[in-house]
Design an enzyme around this catalytic site. Structure first.
Site, short mmCIF file in Angstrom:
data_model
loop_
_atom_site.label_atom_id
_atom_site.label_comp_id
_atom_site.label_asym_id
_atom_site.label_seq_id
_atom_site.Cartn_x
_atom_site.Cartn_y
_atom_site.Cartn_z
N LYS A 69 42.69 16.74 56.53
CA LYS A 69 44.16 16.67 56.61
C LYS A 69 44.70 17.86 57.42
O LYS A 69 43.98 18.86 57.62
CB LYS A 69 44.74 16.68 55.19
CG LYS A 69 44.45 17.95 54.40
CD LYS A 69 44.74 17.77 52.92
CE LYS A 69 44.45 19.05 52.15
NZ LYS A 69 44.48 18.84 50.68
N TYR A 89 59.81 47.42 66.07
CA TYR A 89 61.13 47.13 65.52
C TYR A 89 61.38 47.89 64.23
O TYR A 89 60.50 48.00 63.38
CB TYR A 89 61.25 45.64 65.20
CG TYR A 89 61.46 44.75 66.40
CD1 TYR A 89 62.57 44.92 67.23
CD2 TYR A 89 60.58 43.73 66.68
CE1 TYR A 89 62.77 44.08 68.33
CE2 TYR A 89 60.77 42.88 67.76
CZ TYR A 89 61.87 43.06 68.59
OH TYR A 89 62.06 42.24 69.64
C1 LIG Z 1 43.30 19.25 50.07
C2 LIG Z 1 42.63 18.43 49.05
C3 LIG Z 1 41.23 18.46 48.90
C4 LIG Z 1 40.37 19.49 49.58
O1 LIG Z 1 40.52 20.70 48.87
P1 LIG Z 1 39.74 22.04 49.23
O2 LIG Z 1 40.15 23.00 48.18
O3 LIG Z 1 40.24 22.43 50.59
O4 LIG Z 1 38.29 21.76 49.23
C5 LIG Z 1 40.65 17.52 48.06
N1 LIG Z 1 41.40 16.65 47.35
C6 LIG Z 1 42.75 16.63 47.43
C7 LIG Z 1 43.51 15.66 46.62
C8 LIG Z 1 43.41 17.52 48.27
O5 LIG Z 1 44.75 17.51 48.33
#
Ligand SMILES: *Cc1c(COP(=O)(O)O)cnc(C)c1O
Length: 345
Positions: A33, A242
């Site tokens: 994702k 800054y």
């Molecule tokens: C993002 C996500 C994962 C992966 O999680 P990690 O901690 O990055 O391994 C797995 N399942 C769901 C539902 C997620 O939202």
């Protein structure tokens, strides 16, 4: 050239996937994702498919459609947000598997795409996504009669293996799913590292593939090299950047490097963070600007041409610590302005 270089080691991602796969008897999927946590879903998913990943997870149907173009037919692409209003064409066109999160989503799915595959996401205590016990009890027999591709839930505290929430969610998940035929999935990276009672049939690692905690043994994946634009002498009492927030307490050599908060280098970490010139740690001085950062190169062996923010000396989690955040946010914040180089495959 003032453009910083972000190097992404695809062989390291493959090695991390393989190592996490060996930790369980389950099928190991891959979570890609958010553009593979900011590292580029095209090269990353292609490399993972070559390594043997056959099931991928994304957050949105739009991400799933892009991933289908990258991977072609074959691999299963699952969508955590399920089936949202307006997703039917994407789900059908790209042959995606929505993880249905509610009765509403279930109705929408079977009405708009009868016979099209789906999975079920259950909420076992995180109160984020998925059907709760009452909803699931009402729907369970109807849903299971249609052979869901997967029944899954997600752990809220898997980065703390000893947290009692893990066992509680595991118990809830078992109570909701024991005896079903569909494959089950509970664990992301953190759960893979816990005992086999958390592994079920499919695991869903994300951050561990990309070199982040809680997978302490991960092979580092990203290197970020930032060019030095100029170096000047700053005399005791002079200020840098800054707001004059840094005042030199002695005469120092200050390099100005070509990246800033617009590149995802979180401004808040300024005074706590360092970069590396070869083997020399160089402190960040004063405020991080949009495109520029001042660093102390007084102790460098030679005037550096570029410095390393991420890589051999410093992990995404070290930088995250300085910024008061987590490695996930460092990765997904990495900007679009870098020269992105992929090594391996
Ligand atoms: C993002 C996500 C994962 C992966 O999680 P990690 O901690 O990055 O391994 C797995 N399942 C769901 C539902 C997620 O939202």
């Amino acid at each position: 050239m003032a453009q910083a270089t972000l190097t992404i080691d695809l062989d390291a991602i493959r090695a991390n996937w393989r190592a996490l796969d060996r930790k369980t008897d389950a099928e190991t999927a891959a979570v890609v994702k958010a553009d593979a946590y900011g590292l580029g879903v095209g090269p990353v998913a292609t490399a993972l498919a070559k390594e043997g990943a056959r099931r991928f997870f994304v957050a949105l149907a739009e991400e799933g459609a892009e991933l289908r173009r990258i991977l072609g037919p074959g691999p299963e692409i699952c969508v955590f947000s399920g089936h949202m209003e307006g997703d039917a064409d994407l789900i059908a066109g790209a042959n995606l598997v929505p993880m249905l999160n509610s009765i509403d989503q279930m109705l929408r799915h079977v009405e708009s795409l009868p016979g099209h595959g789906f999975g079920i996401q259950l909420d076992t205590g995180m109160n984020r996504l998925g059907m709760e016990l009452a909803e699931w009890s009402a729907l369970r027999d109807i849903a299971l009669a249609q052979n869901p591709a997967l029944v899954m839930s997600h752990l809220a505290c898997a980065d703390e293996a000893a947290h009692p929430m893990n066992t509680r969610q595991n118990d809830n998940f078992r109570a909701m799913t024991d005896g079903i035929d569909a494959p089950r999935s509970l664990s992301a990276t953190g759960g893979v590292l816990m005992d086999e009672s958390f592994h079920f049939d499919v695991t869903r690692p994300g951050i561990g593939l990309y070199g982040g905690l809680p997978y302490v043994d991960a092979v580092p994946v990203v290197t970020l090299d930032i060019p030095v634009i100029q170096i000047r002498e700053v005399a005791v009492g002079e200020t840098i950047g800054y707001g004059n927030t840094f005042v030199a307490e002695e005469n120092i050599h200050v390099a100005t490097i070509a990246a800033g908060y617009a590149d995802g280098i979180i401004r808040a970490m300024g005074p706590k963070a360092s970069v590396w010139a070869g083997e020399t740690r160089c402190k960040i001085l004063g405020r991080i600007s949009m495109d520029l950062i001042g660093i102390d190169v007084s102790n460098a062996k030679a005037p550096p041409v570029s410095v390393e923010l991420l890589g051999r000396h410093q992990s995404i989690d070290t930088v995250a610590e300085a910024a008061g955040t987590i490695g996930y946010e460092i990765l997904t914040s990495l900007g679009a302005r870098y020269n992105r180089r992929y090594t391996g495959a």
